[in-house]
Design a protein around this motif. Structure first.
Motif, short mmCIF file in Angstrom:
data_model
loop_
_atom_site.label_atom_id
_atom_site.label_comp_id
_atom_site.label_asym_id
_atom_site.label_seq_id
_atom_site.Cartn_x
_atom_site.Cartn_y
_atom_site.Cartn_z
N HIS A 4 0.79 -1.34 0.02
CA HIS A 4 0.02 -0.04 -0.07
C HIS A 4 0.99 1.23 -0.08
O HIS A 4 1.79 1.18 0.64
CB HIS A 4 -0.89 -0.21 1.11
CG HIS A 4 -1.78 -1.14 1.36
ND1 HIS A 4 -2.79 -1.28 0.53
CD2 HIS A 4 -1.74 -2.45 1.97
CE1 HIS A 4 -3.43 -2.33 0.55
NE2 HIS A 4 -2.86 -3.08 1.72
N TRP A 5 0.59 2.06 -0.79
CA TRP A 5 1.32 3.35 -1.28
C TRP A 5 0.56 4.67 -1.00
O TRP A 5 -0.62 4.63 -1.26
CB TRP A 5 1.91 3.53 -2.33
CG TRP A 5 2.88 2.38 -3.01
CD1 TRP A 5 2.61 1.12 -3.30
CD2 TRP A 5 4.26 2.39 -2.71
NE1 TRP A 5 3.72 0.29 -3.54
CE2 TRP A 5 4.78 1.14 -3.17
CE3 TRP A 5 5.20 3.33 -2.44
CZ2 TRP A 5 6.15 0.81 -3.38
CZ3 TRP A 5 6.42 2.99 -2.40
CH2 TRP A 5 6.97 1.77 -2.98
N ASP A 6 1.18 5.62 -0.24
CA ASP A 6 0.50 6.93 -0.20
C ASP A 6 1.47 7.71 -1.25
O ASP A 6 2.53 7.57 -1.38
CB ASP A 6 0.88 7.76 0.84
CG ASP A 6 -0.17 7.50 1.99
OD1 ASP A 6 -1.53 7.26 1.59
OD2 ASP A 6 0.03 8.02 3.10
N LYS A 54 -4.10 6.88 -2.63
CA LYS A 54 -3.74 5.59 -1.95
C LYS A 54 -3.63 4.52 -3.08
O LYS A 54 -4.47 4.55 -4.00
CB LYS A 54 -4.60 5.06 -0.85
CG LYS A 54 -4.29 6.14 0.34
CD LYS A 54 -4.76 5.38 1.56
CE LYS A 54 -4.53 6.10 2.75
NZ LYS A 54 -3.25 6.31 3.12
N LEU A 86 6.37 9.35 -2.34
CA LEU A 86 5.70 8.22 -2.20
C LEU A 86 6.09 7.47 -0.81
O LEU A 86 7.52 7.59 -0.51
CB LEU A 86 6.26 7.13 -3.44
CG LEU A 86 6.02 7.46 -4.67
CD1 LEU A 86 6.75 6.74 -5.69
CD2 LEU A 86 4.41 7.23 -4.90
N GLN A 87 5.25 6.90 -0.23
CA GLN A 87 5.54 6.22 0.79
C GLN A 87 4.82 4.92 0.93
O GLN A 87 3.72 4.58 0.74
CB GLN A 87 5.07 6.80 2.10
CG GLN A 87 5.45 6.13 3.49
CD GLN A 87 5.07 6.93 4.90
OE1 GLN A 87 4.51 7.93 4.72
NE2 GLN A 87 5.88 6.34 6.05
N ASN A 88 5.88 4.02 0.98
CA ASN A 88 5.26 2.36 1.12
C ASN A 88 4.80 2.15 2.70
O ASN A 88 5.51 2.04 3.53
CB ASN A 88 6.67 1.46 0.78
CG ASN A 88 6.11 0.10 0.80
OD1 ASN A 88 5.31 -0.10 1.42
ND2 ASN A 88 6.78 -0.88 0.03
N LYS A 94 10.02 5.95 2.49
CA LYS A 94 9.57 6.91 1.97
C LYS A 94 10.57 7.48 0.89
O LYS A 94 11.89 7.56 1.00
CB LYS A 94 9.38 8.17 3.10
CG LYS A 94 8.53 9.67 2.33
CD LYS A 94 8.85 10.43 3.33
CE LYS A 94 7.56 10.17 4.51
NZ LYS A 94 7.33 11.45 5.26
#
Length: 140
Positions: A4-6, A54, A86-88, A94
């Motif tokens: 899941h990524w932001d 997301k 991007l953050q995993n 990040k």
């Protein structure tokens, strides 16, 4: 394993917004996700906006590059992209990309960003802390 990524995109220049469809591709050492069109509401990708999305992807391996761009459609499709974050969310890693460039017909409607530097917690897009980046004013 599902990741899941932001995804946070921002532009802060007069006339920076776009009405075009914005897409992203994530390329890892073991697989690629995309070409994915980021879902946009009427205020997305406008001047000064910090747009947050997301994504869920398959395991990519080590993130190697990101391609972000648009399809050059709509009124005023040129877009100024200040940066991309991007953050995993699965592991907390990040990636912050300082772009500061127009994505348009003259200079190209997409950019390929190399994932070479991981940022530590507390550093974020446009010099904001991770807590500020996650706060109000984000559209999805």
């Amino acid at each position: 394993m599902l990741l899941h990524w932001d995804v946070l995109a921002a532009g802060k220049v007069l006339g920076a917004g776009t009405d075009a469809d914005v897409f992203i591709t994530l390329k890892g050492s073991s697989s690629t996700f995309g070409l994915y069109t980021l879902p946009a509401g009427p205020e997305a990708f406008e001047n000064g906006c910090r747009d947050k999305f997301k994504l869920s992807t398959q395991e990519l391996g080590d993130l190697q590059e990101v391609v972000i761009g648009h399809n050059n459609l709509g009124l005023g499709p040129a877009w100024f992209l200040q940066g991309l974050e991007l953050q995993n969310l699965s592991c907390g890693t990040k990636y912050v990309f300082k772009v500061s460039a127009w994505l348009d017909v003259q200079s190209g409607c997409s950019r390929t960003l190399k994932a070479v530097q991981q940022q530590q917690q507390g550093q974020g897009l446009l010099g904001k802390s991770a807590a500020a980046a996650a706060g109000g004013g984000l559209s999805s």
